[in-house]
Motif scaffolding. Structure first.
Motif, PDB file in Angstrom:
ATOM      1  N   PRO A  72      59.692  49.246 -10.755  1.00  0.00           N
ATOM      2  CA  PRO A  72      59.309  49.511 -12.146  1.00  0.00           C
ATOM      3  C   PRO A  72      60.182  48.766 -13.140  1.00  0.00           C
ATOM      4  CG  PRO A  72      60.409  51.442 -11.189  1.00  0.00           C
ATOM      5  CD  PRO A  72      60.135  50.484 -10.075  1.00  0.00           C
ATOM      6  N   LEU A  73      61.441  48.540 -12.781  1.00  0.00           N
ATOM      7  CA  LEU A  73      62.340  47.806 -13.668  1.00  0.00           C
ATOM      8  C   LEU A  73      61.875  46.364 -13.831  1.00  0.00           C
ATOM      9  CD1 LEU A  73      64.989  48.493 -15.194  1.00  0.00           C
ATOM     10  CD2 LEU A  73      66.225  47.440 -13.284  1.00  0.00           C
ATOM     11  N   SER A  74      61.488  45.736 -12.727  1.00  0.00           N
ATOM     12  CA  SER A  74      61.065  44.333 -12.795  1.00  0.00           C
ATOM     13  C   SER A  74      59.724  44.181 -13.496  1.00  0.00           C
ATOM     14  CB  SER A  74      60.993  43.734 -11.387  1.00  0.00           C
ATOM     15  OG  SER A  74      59.934  44.310 -10.646  1.00  0.00           O
ATOM     16  N   GLN A 122      64.216  43.043  -3.159  1.00  0.00           N
ATOM     17  CA  GLN A 122      62.879  43.366  -3.647  1.00  0.00           C
ATOM     18  C   GLN A 122      62.357  42.306  -4.605  1.00  0.00           C
ATOM     19  OE1 GLN A 122      61.790  44.434  -6.875  1.00  0.00           O
ATOM     20  NE2 GLN A 122      59.739  45.066  -6.271  1.00  0.00           N
ATOM     21  N   ILE A 123      63.210  41.795  -5.476  1.00  0.00           N
ATOM     22  CA  ILE A 123      62.710  41.005  -6.601  1.00  0.00           C
ATOM     23  C   ILE A 123      62.897  39.503  -6.459  1.00  0.00           C
ATOM     24  CG2 ILE A 123      64.725  40.978  -8.128  1.00  0.00           C
ATOM     25  CD1 ILE A 123      61.024  41.772  -8.976  1.00  0.00           C
ATOM     26  N   PRO A 234      49.227  51.582 -10.688  1.00  0.00           N
ATOM     27  CA  PRO A 234      50.218  52.594 -10.282  1.00  0.00           C
ATOM     28  C   PRO A 234      50.488  52.503  -8.787  1.00  0.00           C
ATOM     29  CG  PRO A 234      48.076  53.612 -10.620  1.00  0.00           C
ATOM     30  CD  PRO A 234      47.931  52.184 -11.066  1.00  0.00           C
ATOM     31  N   LEU A 235      51.590  53.115  -8.363  1.00  0.00           N
ATOM     32  CA  LEU A 235      52.005  53.061  -6.961  1.00  0.00           C
ATOM     33  C   LEU A 235      50.928  53.600  -6.028  1.00  0.00           C
ATOM     34  CD1 LEU A 235      54.340  52.419  -5.005  1.00  0.00           C
ATOM     35  CD2 LEU A 235      55.166  54.750  -5.353  1.00  0.00           C
ATOM     36  N   GLY A 380      54.351  46.905  -4.271  1.00  0.00           N
ATOM     37  CA  GLY A 380      54.151  46.582  -2.859  1.00  0.00           C
ATOM     38  C   GLY A 380      55.410  46.024  -2.223  1.00  0.00           C
ATOM     39  N   MET A 381      56.077  45.110  -2.926  1.00  0.00           N
ATOM     40  CA  MET A 381      57.310  44.544  -2.394  1.00  0.00           C
ATOM     41  C   MET A 381      58.408  45.593  -2.350  1.00  0.00           C
ATOM     42  SD  MET A 381      58.369  41.821  -1.035  1.00  0.00           S
ATOM     43  CE  MET A 381      59.813  40.814  -0.689  1.00  0.00           C
ATOM     44  N   SER A 382      58.368  46.543  -3.274  1.00  0.00           N
ATOM     45  CA  SER A 382      59.320  47.647  -3.242  1.00  0.00           C
ATOM     46  C   SER A 382      59.134  48.464  -1.963  1.00  0.00           C
ATOM     47  CB  SER A 382      59.135  48.539  -4.469  1.00  0.00           C
ATOM     48  OG  SER A 382      60.055  49.605  -4.461  1.00  0.00           O
ATOM     49  N   LEU A 383      57.877  48.689  -1.583  1.00  0.00           N
ATOM     50  CA  LEU A 383      57.585  49.418  -0.353  1.00  0.00           C
ATOM     51  C   LEU A 383      58.075  48.647   0.867  1.00  0.00           C
ATOM     52  CD1 LEU A 383      56.208  51.874   0.966  1.00  0.00           C
ATOM     53  CD2 LEU A 383      54.063  50.566   0.933  1.00  0.00           C
ATOM     54  N   VAL A 384      57.891  47.325   0.842  1.00  0.00           N
ATOM     55  CA  VAL A 384      58.376  46.476   1.934  1.00  0.00           C
ATOM     56  C   VAL A 384      59.896  46.590   2.053  1.00  0.00           C
ATOM     57  CG1 VAL A 384      58.678  44.080   2.689  1.00  0.00           C
ATOM     58  CG2 VAL A 384      56.463  44.844   1.827  1.00  0.00           C
TER      59      VAL A 384
END
Length: 463
Positions: A72-74, A122-123, A234-235, A380-384
């Motif tokens: 969410p920050l990115s 993540q980012i 949303p997630l 999605g990348m956060s989940l990864v």
């Protein structure tokens, strides 16, 4: 002039990838240096097996939190500013761990370093993927993983060279790349896809024109981004059936990257080999060999992902990891610690490192950054990343206990089985993404031809 523009755009893209990938260098150094430092920390702080695993695992717990909060920050601040936040956390954590005088300070500092590592993992791959042209995206995103293994290799060399010095200097050297990352990111542009997603169309056009061969290519790519773009999702949208194949492929690779045992080797190789009867210096030299092997494998993987393809690379290299682990487990069981047997053990662990790192470790951040639609790429990348760090936390907290329960040989046999399962998973669920635009991959998700099995069924039906 067109040739000059093409070279200028290529050079800028390379520069962006190198600076951003410095986050990977910190990632690798801060996770790898514990391998050598743990030998000194155990003596100075009288660590038990449990407390050694807590000190090691604290950075992973922080990474798990960091990668979840970075999404969410990115999406709100942008990819570039989020990487800058991670650089500040790297600096804070490094200062605290360098001057720690109690176990709780070690744990707290490594928790902060973990927050930075989780955010970077993540980012940074997303940032590089969103700014790279499709034909070079694989190589440029793998620059992040190359930086990770270079950081690990540097940490192993540092640990060996400073083995008679202090662990504080080992940790303190991490301030150098953290400063480079923070200063470098100030001068880099925002992701054009993030800018387009937030309505900054002209800003996105300007960035794309700076990093593409021609203005026409930049404008066409921007139009593709606009046409494929939805509002920020949303997630919970990751649970939608049409997105599920991307989740399965990317999260599966993230989990297997850790559960196949590579970080068990990185964190605990000196401890395992010292416990098996090798001298402390010999055990640390084994880690140096592992670091060199990882670097070679990642350089090769960076070439192969855009020549062979992501999927083919994993299918070709994973069988070698299985065989190497079987040999390693067998050598531990028969107790071959002297003469030729010791060399076979080292060759086997180096072989495993090369085959595993050159496949799953090369693919994890690349595939994760590619397969999700733009509207849910951050989440999605956060989940990864969360899957990766969650599995890593399990490995870091259980490896020494596994070795105590199963022996080193039994532990490596277990990892051999998991590597074999990883091979089957890639064959069934991971598609080839080489040379395809991010928008084309999103289209394959929407029309149900993303997964290899689904694609084959569609081809059969068409015939």
């Amino acid at each position: 002039m067109p040739g000059t523009e093409r070279e200028r755009g290529r050079a800028l893209t390379n520069f962006i990838a190198i600076i951003a990938a410095t986050g990977g260098l910190l990632f690798g150094y801060d996770t790898g240096i514990i391998s050598a430092a743990l030998l000194q920390l155990t003596k100075e702080f009288h660590l038990t097996t449990f407390s050694a695993q807590i000190v090691t695992g604290a950075i992973i717990a922080g990474a798990l939190i960091g990668c979840i909060t970075a999404a969410p920050l990115s999406d709100r601040m942008g990819r570039r500013r989020t990487v800058m936040v991670a650089a500040v956390l790297f600096l804070i954590g490094t200062v605290v761990v360098t001057f720690a005088h109690a176990i709780w300070m070690l744990i707290a500092a490594r928790l902060v370093l973990g927050l930075a590592i989780g955010a970077a993992s993540q980012i940074v791959p997303i940032y590089i993927a969103e700014i790279s042209p499709p034909e070079r995206r694989g190589t440029l995103v793998v620059a992040f993983q190359l930086a990770v293994v270079l950081g690990i290799t540097v940490s192993f060399f540092t640990g060996y060279l400073l083995r008679h010095s202090t662990w504080r200097l080992m940790f303190g050297l991490g301030m150098i790349p953290a400063t480079i990352l923070l200063i470098g990111m100030i001068f880099l542009p925002n992701s054009p896809r993030w800018m387009a997603m937030t309505g900054q169309i002209e800003g996105a056009r300007d960035v794309l024109r700076r990093v593409r061969a021609t203005d026409e290519k930049a404008d066409a790519e921007l139009q593709d981004i606009i046409d494929a773009h939805d509002e920020q999702a949303p997630l919970r949208d990751l649970l939608k059936p049409w997105v599920r194949p991307a989740v399965v492929a990317s999260v599966g690779i993230a989990l297997l990257c850790q559960l196949t045992g590579i970080n068990a080797v990185l964190y605990y190789a000196p401890t395992i080999f010292a416990g098996a009867g090798f001298g402390e210096s010999s055990a640390l030299l084994t880690s140096v060999a592992i670091g060199i092997a990882m670097t070679i494998a990642t350089v090769f993987g960076g070439w192969a992902v855009d020549v062979w393809g992501r999927r083919k690379l994993m299918l070709r290299l994973l069988p070698g990891a299985v065989i190497s682990l079987i040999v390693l487990g067998a050598m531990f069981l028969i107790g071959a610690k002297q003469g030729p047997g010791a060399w076979v053990m080292v060759a086997a662990i180096v072989g495993y490192t090369m085959f595993n790192t050159g496949s799953l470790s090369v693919a994890i951040w690349l595939v994760g950054a590619e397969v999700y639609p733009l509207s849910m790429r951050g989440s999605g990348m956060s989940l990864v990343a969360a899957s990766h760090w969650g599995a890593d936390l399990i490995i870091s907290l259980t490896t020494l206990s596994l070795v105590q329960a199963l022996g080193a040989g039994g532990t490596f046999f277990l990892f051999a089985v998991i590597n074999a399962l990883a091979l089957l998973f890639v064959f069934r669920y991971v598609p080839e993404t080489r040379g395809r635009s991010l928008e084309a991959l999103e289209a394959s998700l929407r029309d149900g031809t993303f997964a290899p099995a689904a694609r084959k069924s569609a081809e059969v039906a068409a015939e």
